[in-house]
Design a protein around this motif. Structure first.
Motif, PDB file in Angstrom:
ATOM      1  N   MET A 141     -21.779 -22.000   6.354  1.00 29.68           N
ATOM      2  CA  MET A 141     -22.097 -21.319   7.600  1.00 29.68           C
ATOM      3  C   MET A 141     -23.320 -20.420   7.436  1.00 29.68           C
ATOM      4  O   MET A 141     -24.191 -20.357   8.315  1.00 29.68           O
ATOM      5  CB  MET A 141     -20.882 -20.515   8.069  1.00 29.68           C
ATOM      6  N   GLY A 196     -16.023 -17.396  10.560  1.00 29.84           N
ATOM      7  CA  GLY A 196     -15.398 -18.217   9.547  1.00 29.84           C
ATOM      8  C   GLY A 196     -14.303 -17.539   8.762  1.00 29.84           C
ATOM      9  O   GLY A 196     -13.715 -18.140   7.867  1.00 29.84           O
ATOM     10  N   HIS A 226     -19.057 -17.692  15.940  1.00 28.98           N
ATOM     11  CA  HIS A 226     -19.408 -19.102  15.910  1.00 28.98           C
ATOM     12  C   HIS A 226     -18.247 -20.034  15.591  1.00 28.98           C
ATOM     13  O   HIS A 226     -18.381 -21.244  15.743  1.00 28.98           O
ATOM     14  CB  HIS A 226     -20.526 -19.349  14.904  1.00 28.98           C
ATOM     15  N   SER A 227     -17.099 -19.523  15.128  1.00 26.62           N
ATOM     16  CA  SER A 227     -16.063 -20.459  14.657  1.00 26.62           C
ATOM     17  C   SER A 227     -14.628 -20.010  14.866  1.00 26.62           C
ATOM     18  O   SER A 227     -13.722 -20.822  14.697  1.00 26.62           O
ATOM     19  CB  SER A 227     -16.271 -20.760  13.154  1.00 26.62           C
ATOM     20  N   GLU A 251     -18.346 -21.224  20.183  1.00 30.27           N
ATOM     21  CA  GLU A 251     -17.580 -22.432  19.838  1.00 30.27           C
ATOM     22  C   GLU A 251     -16.522 -22.660  20.905  1.00 30.27           C
ATOM     23  O   GLU A 251     -16.016 -21.706  21.499  1.00 30.27           O
ATOM     24  CB  GLU A 251     -16.938 -22.246  18.460  1.00 30.27           C
ATOM     25  N   SER A 300     -11.671 -28.934  13.304  1.00 28.37           N
ATOM     26  CA  SER A 300     -13.022 -28.905  12.745  1.00 28.37           C
ATOM     27  C   SER A 300     -13.087 -29.343  11.289  1.00 28.37           C
ATOM     28  O   SER A 300     -14.107 -29.132  10.631  1.00 28.37           O
ATOM     29  CB  SER A 300     -13.609 -27.496  12.858  1.00 28.37           C
ATOM     30  N   ALA A 307     -15.460 -31.720  17.567  1.00 23.63           N
ATOM     31  CA  ALA A 307     -16.556 -30.772  17.383  1.00 23.63           C
ATOM     32  C   ALA A 307     -17.650 -31.094  18.385  1.00 23.63           C
ATOM     33  O   ALA A 307     -17.582 -32.097  19.109  1.00 23.63           O
ATOM     34  CB  ALA A 307     -17.099 -30.843  15.955  1.00 23.63           C
ATOM     35  N   ALA A 347     -23.140 -28.352  11.514  1.00 20.89           N
ATOM     36  CA  ALA A 347     -22.607 -27.572  12.636  1.00 20.89           C
ATOM     37  C   ALA A 347     -23.703 -27.060  13.564  1.00 20.89           C
ATOM     38  O   ALA A 347     -24.216 -25.952  13.380  1.00 20.89           O
ATOM     39  CB  ALA A 347     -21.774 -26.407  12.105  1.00 20.89           C
ATOM     40  N   ILE A 390     -23.417 -23.405  14.955  1.00 16.31           N
ATOM     41  CA  ILE A 390     -23.731 -22.256  14.106  1.00 16.31           C
ATOM     42  C   ILE A 390     -25.236 -22.024  14.094  1.00 16.31           C
ATOM     43  O   ILE A 390     -25.709 -20.894  14.222  1.00 16.31           O
ATOM     44  CB  ILE A 390     -23.169 -22.443  12.691  1.00 16.31           C
TER      45      ILE A 390
END
Length: 421
Positions: free
Chosen positions: A49, A106, A136-137, A156, A267, A290, A319, A322
């Motif tokens: 990431m 993350g 972002h996740s 996301e 993911s 995703a 990704a 990201i």
């Protein structure tokens, strides 16, 4: 806490002297801090990431930065150690060094929630020095629902959106009949199980849920006992929110047991080692969702970005969301014509952005990004639906279905409290 500055000593001294002062406000440097796991069992996820964020920041700066070349972005790096306490310590260190935005996600939903709460408190007590959280996740719907914050933006698709995409696919997959729910024992794992029951149950009322279990996150070294329980239940499929080593070790244990399961995940395929684990198990089908997958047809803009990324970073690109996160921030700064935090946040609201995966929009009412989702399965290369192997294997990704952000958008319980009432 681990902090790795990537500045020459003189430049670092000058920038730190200006942190939080007029020069940051004027736009000479806009600091954002990466806070995610860089050590421990999920360090490979955190490093992946970080590389995506760093590449995007460098690319933005190479193209002139923001505010028509008046400002450049600077990325600070901190190790969350997958801990809410460590993340909050990192947050304070980032603030002390002049960060105006936090990039995270993350470390899991519980950690991100703690960070958002800490930012809410800081911003309330320090008007004029507010910071943003760009997530972002971490896909907890509560972060853009009941726990929504003006200062938090999710780039996301959330758990409900991802599960809706999978449920739509399962609706058309009759060989899914008996489902086991195996998930990590924290907020996200519990939600993945709950939405699985709810949305898959609505799409396929005939599906039987034959068992459910939670396990400690990042601490199980052998999933054989869990696999034995799944096998005893008669399940043909597993809905699991596992990621990182918790996913790869589950695949290994099922393969060792000769158990040919279907897995439905959010993911996993974008995490290093998952494709390799599937190829080594030689059993099971892992279907995940995703905004894009490697080898996806008709995605020339992502392909070009992935090629440039690999050339510079020496790693595979996985990704787009990201990479997109700091680009959305830069677009909002330009739209606002300022680095002032409230102005940037307002510019982010309802921001439409032409991303490499197509048009996306940051929904203003809850700060949930609406972006496409691709349901895909890790499968052997066949020269037709799967043309390229991944991670040195003859396994790649097969597109099953594609949905727009608007098709998957959910209602929200968000009651946004904005500055000034």
């Amino acid at each position: 806490m681990t902090f790795r500055a990537r500045l020459a000593p003189l430049a670092a001294a000058l920038l730190l002297a200006a942190a939080g002062g007029a020069s940051a406000q004027d736009g000479k440097v806009y600091k954002l801090a990466y806070i995610d796991p860089l050590s421990g069992p999920f360090a490979n996820v955190g490093e992946l990431m970080l590389a995506h964020v760093q590449y995007a920041v460098d690319d933005i700066n190479a193209k002139g930065g923001v505010l028509k070349g008046q400002a450049k972005l600077q990325l600070l790096q901190f190790d969350s150690k997958l801990s809410a306490q460590e993340s909050q310590s990192a947050l304070q260190a980032a603030i002390d060094q002049g960060a105006r935005a936090i990039v995270t996600g993350g470390s899991g939903s519980s950690v991100v929630t703690a960070l958002v709460q800490a930012v809410n408190r800081w911003n309330q007590r320090n008007p004029g020095k507010e910071i943003l959280v760009l997530n972002h996740s971490s896909i907890d719907p509560e972060l853009t629902g009941k726990a929504c914050s003006f200062w938090h933006f999710q780039t996301e698709a959330n758990t409900a959106m991802k599960m809706k995409a999978l449920a739509n696919f399962i609706k058309k997959t009759p060989d899914v009949k008996k489902v086991y729910l195996l998930n990590q024992d924290y907020a996200h794992g519990k939600q993945w199980a709950s939405y699985g029951r709810q949305l898959v149950g609505l799409a396929r009322p005939d599906v039987q849920f034959v068992g459910e279990a939670l396990h400690p996150i990042g601490r199980v070294k052998d999933f054989a006992p869990y696999v034995a329980n799944i096998k005893a239940s008669g399940a043909d499929s597993v809905i699991t929110g596992n990621w990182g080593q918790d996913m790869t070790l589950l695949l290994k244990a099922a393969g060792d047991a000769g158990y040919n399961l279907r897995y439905f995940n959010h993911s996993a395929g974008s995490v290093p080692g998952t494709v390799l684990a599937v190829s080594q198990a030689r059993l099971g089908q892992l279907t995940w969702v995703a905004e894009w997958h490697p080898g996806q047809a008709d995605s020339p803009r992502v392909d070009a970005l992935a090629k440039a990324y690999k050339a510079k970073m020496g790693k595979d690109f996985l990704a787009p969301r990201i990479d997109m996160t700091p680009r959305l921030l830069a677009a909002a700064i330009d739209k606002a014509g300022s680095t002032e935090t409230v102005a940037v946040a307002r510019a982010l609201e309802d921001l439409s952005f032409d991303s490499v995966v197509g048009p996306v929009r940051m929904r203003g009412e809850d700060h949930q990004l609406l972006l496409p989702q691709v349901v895909n399965t890790i499968a052997p290369v066949d020269g037709k639906t799967v043309k390229t192997g991944w991670e040195g294997t003859n396994y790649g990704f097969r597109t099953e279905a594609v949905y727009t952000g608007n098709e998957l958008a959910q209602g929200t319980d968000c009651k946004m409290v904005r500055p000034g009432g």
